[in-house]
Design a protein around this motif. Sequence first.
Motif, short mmCIF file in Angstrom:
data_model
loop_
_atom_site.label_atom_id
_atom_site.label_comp_id
_atom_site.label_asym_id
_atom_site.label_seq_id
_atom_site.Cartn_x
_atom_site.Cartn_y
_atom_site.Cartn_z
N ILE A 175 8.09 2.66 -6.39
CA ILE A 175 9.26 3.15 -5.12
C ILE A 175 8.13 3.84 -4.26
N SER A 176 7.43 4.34 -4.68
CA SER A 176 6.10 5.72 -4.04
C SER A 176 6.13 3.80 -3.35
N SER A 177 4.52 2.67 -3.47
CA SER A 177 4.74 2.19 -2.89
C SER A 177 4.89 1.61 -1.73
N MET A 178 6.73 0.94 -1.74
CA MET A 178 7.19 0.07 -1.43
C MET A 178 7.69 1.79 -0.24
N LEU A 179 7.77 2.48 -0.48
CA LEU A 179 8.08 3.53 0.89
C LEU A 179 6.78 3.76 1.62
N ILE A 221 4.60 11.36 -1.91
CA ILE A 221 4.99 11.30 -3.47
C ILE A 221 5.44 12.13 -4.31
N ALA A 222 4.97 13.14 -3.36
CA ALA A 222 5.04 14.60 -4.37
C ALA A 222 6.61 14.60 -3.91
N THR A 223 7.30 14.57 -2.88
CA THR A 223 8.48 14.47 -2.60
C THR A 223 9.58 13.24 -3.42
N LEU A 224 8.99 12.14 -3.38
CA LEU A 224 9.81 11.05 -3.94
C LEU A 224 9.73 12.10 -5.02
N VAL A 225 8.60 12.43 -5.80
CA VAL A 225 8.98 12.68 -7.65
C VAL A 225 9.87 13.88 -8.15
N ALA A 227 2.37 -3.65 -7.26
CA ALA A 227 2.80 -1.55 -7.57
C ALA A 227 2.81 -2.09 -9.16
N PHE A 228 4.08 -3.33 -9.29
CA PHE A 228 4.75 -3.16 -10.82
C PHE A 228 3.34 -3.79 -11.74
#
Lengths: 209, 191
Positions: free
Chosen positions: B51-55, B81-85, B137-138
Motif C-alpha cells: 500500500i505505501s509503495s502505491m501511495l 508511511i508513519a501515517t499509513l501505519v 513492492a509485493f
Amino acid sequence: MKPLWQEFTKGFNAQLPPFRLVLGLCPALAVTTTVEGGLGMGIATLLVLLMSNLVISLLRNIIPNSVRIAANISVIAGFVVIVELMMKAYTPTLFNILGVFISLIVVNCIVLGRAEAFAKKNGPVRSMVDALGIGSGFTVSLVILGLVREVLGRGSITLFSEANVKFQLLPQTDGYVFRLAVEPAGAFIFLGVILFVINLRSKKEKVAQ
Amino acid sequence: MMEYILLFIAAVFVNNIVLSQFLGICPFVGVSGKVSTAAGMSMAVLFVTTISSMLTWVVVKHVLIPLEIEYLQTAVFILIIATLVQFVELFVQKVSPSLFRTLGIYLPLITTNCAVLGVAIMNIRNEYDFIHTVVHAFSTAVGFGLAMVIFAGIRERQALCDIPGPLQGTALALITAGILALTFTAFQEVM
C-alpha cells in the motif's frame, strides 16, 4: 549525574553501536564493502544525529508526549534531507556509492533511539555530547568493518574515490582477493565474527574483575 | 506478463531484500525467534509495503514532480508511511479484531522498518510505472517473508542446541544469516 566526559566515552565501550548496542545494522552491513563507504556513512549519520539530538532536546518541553515519535521523525527527516542535498552537491561519487542508504538514515534505529532514550530527557549540551560519542563510535565501527572487508576482499584501501585516494596492498585477480568478504553473505559472517570476538573479550574482562 | 514474472522472481530470490540488499535487518534479527511471529511480521510488512509503495508513487508523480519539490522525497515518504501505519492499525482494529490480534503488535514496528521506505525509494529510482511498482513492492515483501520464515525455522532449531556463551544471540544469528545468504547467491547463477 554522570560527568560529561562519560557521556562521550560510553559511545566507545558500553554502548558502542552496532556491536554493543545492536542498532543500525542495515547500513553497517550494506555500505562497508569499502573503507570510504563506512567512513562516509558514519559521518553522515553523526551529522544527522548531532543536529537532531540538539533540536529534539531543545524542543523536549514543547512537544506533547503523545505525538513525540511523529515529531521526532519529522525533525530527523528534515536533517536527512539537508545532508542528502549537501552530499549530492559536494561529493556526488560518494552519494552514488551510498545510494538509498543516505535517505534511510531517517529510519536508522540509532538516531531515533538516541532521541527516545536520551535527548528527550536531557539538556542540549549533554545531548550533543551523547550524539558525538555514539556517532563517532558508530563511525569507527563502520571504518573497522570496511577496513577488514576491503583489505581481505579486494586487497585495497579506498579513502576518497572522488580524488582517487586509493591504496592497493595485495595483488588481486579479477578485482578480488577473497571474494566472500565483499559479498552480501560475507557481510553477515564478518559482523557476526567481530561480535563474537568482542563478546569473548568482554567475558574475559568480567572474569578478570 | 513474462516481464512481471521475471520481476517477481528477481525480487524474491536474486535480489532478496534482506539477504542481498540489507534492508529490514532489524526485524529480521529481532523478531525471528519463532516461526509464528516471523510469519505475522511478514504479513504485516506485505500489507504495508504494497500500500505505501502505491501511495508514494502517486504522491511523487502527481504532487512532488508538478510542484518541483522532489528533494523533499525522503521527508514526505516517511510521513506517509508513519501515517499509513497508524491508519492501517485503526482500520484493522475496527474491521477485523482477530486479524488485529495477530498483526497488531507488529504494526508500530513497521514505521522504522527500512525495507518499507527502501522499496518506496527504489521504485522511484528505478523509474517504474504504476504496475511495476505494485509488482515490485509485493514481490519484495514476499522475499522478506520467505527469508524471515526460513531464518525463524533455523533459529527455532538452534534454540535447542548447546551454543558456546560468546556466540549466543546476535553473533550466531548473523553468522547463520550469512550462510543463508550464501545459499541465496546460487540463484544469481540461475538468472
